[in-house]
Design a protein around this motif. Structure first.
Motif, short mmCIF file in Angstrom:
data_model
loop_
_atom_site.label_atom_id
_atom_site.label_comp_id
_atom_site.label_asym_id
_atom_site.label_seq_id
_atom_site.Cartn_x
_atom_site.Cartn_y
_atom_site.Cartn_z
N CYS A 443 0.84 -1.21 0.00
CA CYS A 443 0.00 0.00 0.00
C CYS A 443 0.86 1.25 0.00
N GLU A 444 1.96 1.22 0.75
CA GLU A 444 2.85 2.38 0.80
C GLU A 444 3.50 2.63 -0.56
N LEU A 445 3.95 1.58 -1.22
CA LEU A 445 4.58 1.75 -2.52
C LEU A 445 3.55 2.20 -3.56
N PHE A 446 2.32 1.67 -3.45
CA PHE A 446 1.26 2.06 -4.38
C PHE A 446 1.00 3.56 -4.32
N ALA A 447 1.16 4.14 -3.15
CA ALA A 447 0.92 5.57 -2.98
C ALA A 447 1.96 6.41 -3.74
N ASP A 448 3.12 5.81 -4.04
CA ASP A 448 4.15 6.49 -4.83
C ASP A 448 3.99 6.01 -6.27
N THR A 449 3.19 6.73 -7.05
CA THR A 449 2.81 6.27 -8.38
C THR A 449 4.01 5.99 -9.27
N VAL A 450 5.01 6.85 -9.23
CA VAL A 450 6.18 6.67 -10.10
C VAL A 450 6.94 5.40 -9.72
N ALA A 451 7.17 5.20 -8.44
CA ALA A 451 7.90 4.01 -7.99
C ALA A 451 7.11 2.74 -8.29
N TRP A 452 5.78 2.79 -8.09
CA TRP A 452 4.94 1.62 -8.36
C TRP A 452 4.99 1.25 -9.85
N GLN A 453 4.86 2.24 -10.71
CA GLN A 453 4.88 1.96 -12.14
C GLN A 453 6.23 1.40 -12.58
N ARG A 454 7.30 1.84 -11.93
CA ARG A 454 8.62 1.32 -12.26
C ARG A 454 8.70 -0.18 -11.96
N VAL A 455 8.15 -0.59 -10.82
CA VAL A 455 8.16 -2.01 -10.45
C VAL A 455 7.24 -2.81 -11.38
N VAL A 456 6.08 -2.24 -11.72
CA VAL A 456 5.16 -2.91 -12.63
C VAL A 456 5.83 -3.18 -13.98
#
Length: 495
Positions: A443-456
């Motif tokens: 949930c914490e990483l999801f809140a950081d859209t840029v970081a989440w998209q990088r992992v996706v």
């Protein structure tokens, strides 16, 4: 190279789990390497109708209590299949290939899969079907007795090497010792160094004892089953053979599981068209009756609802996910108390939890496409496939650090995020609090859209196809053939 696969299941003909995906996809993945494969399985109701060009190639006049036949055909994908057609053994409806309508094992399963193994051994020995393999690849306990039949019948020389893949050590093929005579095996088969197992006979032990090599479906699971905690009573025997045990992680069919061509989805997408994934999330939330909120992290579960799969831990951790504003969509069936627990959670938290009891293949695809993350909290997991589907669809896996889950998902810790290699979230030990912490980290990483998209994007570019596994199996096949020494000593035929 000619390879015979002996298996109780094969996708798309019959499937209850990941074993069928392996035996349906691996032979096709090996074909570009020059491997000619044939898959032998029972002719359950309706299976022959799914083949093209089905024809009888041999009669089996005395097949464990009745007359049978060997039937050859092909799937639409070109997979060469041989069926053991025996109505007295396999023409049954019930709870699947192994269970009656009440969910109990068929009482003659020893004869049903003894017959499958006996036919496999006859083909391996070159006495049936006019085609002899150079190597025989056995899958789980239902096919393991092939190794036993070849061990006691050494009349055909040289006999091909055997490889037994253990897909799940928990299923061991246990039957009463009195059934040995009906299986056409000598009394010596029940010696302590044979297939006797705590007062029973075990098909799986026969395969572990007498196969030339053993494999399982991930490197970590291959190590885990050598321990008392995960060895299911076989750890001592497996430690004796640990130098003849190889772990190879499964792949998936990336044509069936492709978000760019998946007809079940609202909007096709890819790593280059990633914003389109959001349309699938909105459509899924609407379909399931959840608030359509792009800012709410949507987790999914596609699984059997059992304690082995760790879903009781998720029930206990759910309040912490809800407190973080997360949503959960569950698809599956299993233990009644777990089904009821998830239904109760959906009733208590209708804006956060949606539950579908049963199985729906198109919905499983829409869940993979529409969710942000998929939860796989298994207490043990030989390989697992749903986390691979998640990687393919950019739906980040939250997994227990066990078996194939540990081998296929890279935890999003600080170092992995900094180096750009993270693909999901791991937790250990397999308990409620570590799972809850992993969900909160997601949930914490999801809140950081840029970081989440990088992992996706990193997850979606991982190679989860069968190409890597096929190369590893090919190497193993070649090593088995290279080290197989011809035996020219006389061996009396056992009948």
């Amino acid at each position: 190279m000619k390879v015979l696969f002996v298996t109780p299941e094969c996708y798309p003909l019959v499937k209850t789990g990941g074993l069928a995906d392996v035996t349906g996809a691996l032979p096709l993945a090996l074909a570009p390497f020059g491997v000619e494969s044939r898959v032998l399985l029972p002719a359950y109701p309706g299976v022959r109708d799914k083949l093209t060009g089905a024809r009888k190639v041999a009669t089996l006049p005395d097949l464990f209590g009745g007359t049978g036949a060997l039937v050859a055909g092909r799937t639409a994908d070109g997979l060469q299949v041989w069926l053991v057609e025996a109505p007295h053994l396999f023409a049954r409806t019930g709870g699947g290939p192994y269970l009656d309508a009440n969910g109990h094992d068929w009482p003659d399963n020893h004869l049903r899969f003894g017959a499958l193994s006996w036919v496999g051994a006859e083909i391996a020995a070159g006495r049936l079907g006019g085609w002899q393999p150079e190597l025989v690849h056995l899958h789980d306990w239902q096919a393991a007795l092939v190794a036993g039949y070849l061990h006691f019948d050494r009349s055909a020389r040289p006999d091909p090497p055997t490889l037994l893949t253990i897909h799940n050590l928990a299923f061991q093929g246990l039957f009463g010792m009195a059934e040995l005579a009906s299986l056409r095996l000598p009394p010596t088969a029940l010696d302590s160094d044979g297939m006797e197992y705590w007062g029973n006979l075990s098909f799986l032990k026969a395969g572990v004892r007498w196969s030339d090599h053993l494999s399982t479906v991930s490197p970590t699971y291959a190590r885990e089953i050598l321990t008392p905690g995960q060895g299911m009573g076989f750890d001592g025997l497996l430690r004796e053979r640990q130098h003849e045990l190889t772990g190879i992680a499964n792949g998936i069919d990336v044509t069936v599981w492709n978000p760019l061509t998946d007809h079940a989805l609202t909007t096709p997408y890819s790593v280059r068209r990633l914003p389109a994934k959001a349309a699938n999330k909105a459509a899924l939330q609407a379909q399931l009756g959840l608030p359509v909120r792009p800012d709410a992290p949507l987790f999914c579960v596609v699984s059997r609802l059992t304690t082995q799969k760790g879903l009781d831990l998720l029930v206990a951790a759910l309040p912490r996910l809800v407190a973080r504003g997360g949503q959960l969509a569950v698809l599956g069936a299993g233990d009644r108390w777990l089904e009821d627990s998830f239904r109760h959670a959906a009733h208590e938290h209708p804006e956060h939890v949606a539950v579908t009891i049963g199985y729906d293949e198109p919905l499983s695809h829409r869940l993979q496409a529409g969710a942000d993350a998929i939860i796989v909290p298994s207490r043990f997991e030989p390989c697992g496939l749903t986390q691979l589907y998640g990687l393919r669809y950019g739906t980040l896996p939250v997994v227990a650090r066990v078996g194939g889950l540990a081998d296929t998902v890279i935890d999003a810790n600080e170092a992995a995020l900094r180096d750009g290699v993270a693909t999901g979230f791991q937790f250990s030990p397999v308990e409620v609090d570590p799972l809850a912490v992993a969900l909160e980290r997601a949930c914490e990483l999801f809140a950081d859209t840029v970081a989440w998209q990088r992992v996706v994007k990193r997850a979606m570019t991982r190679d989860v196809s069968w190409s890597v596994a096929a190369g590893a199996y090919l190497d193993l096949y070649q090593r088995l053939l290279a080290t197989r020494l011809p035996d020219t000593s006389p061996h009396p035929a056992f009948t």
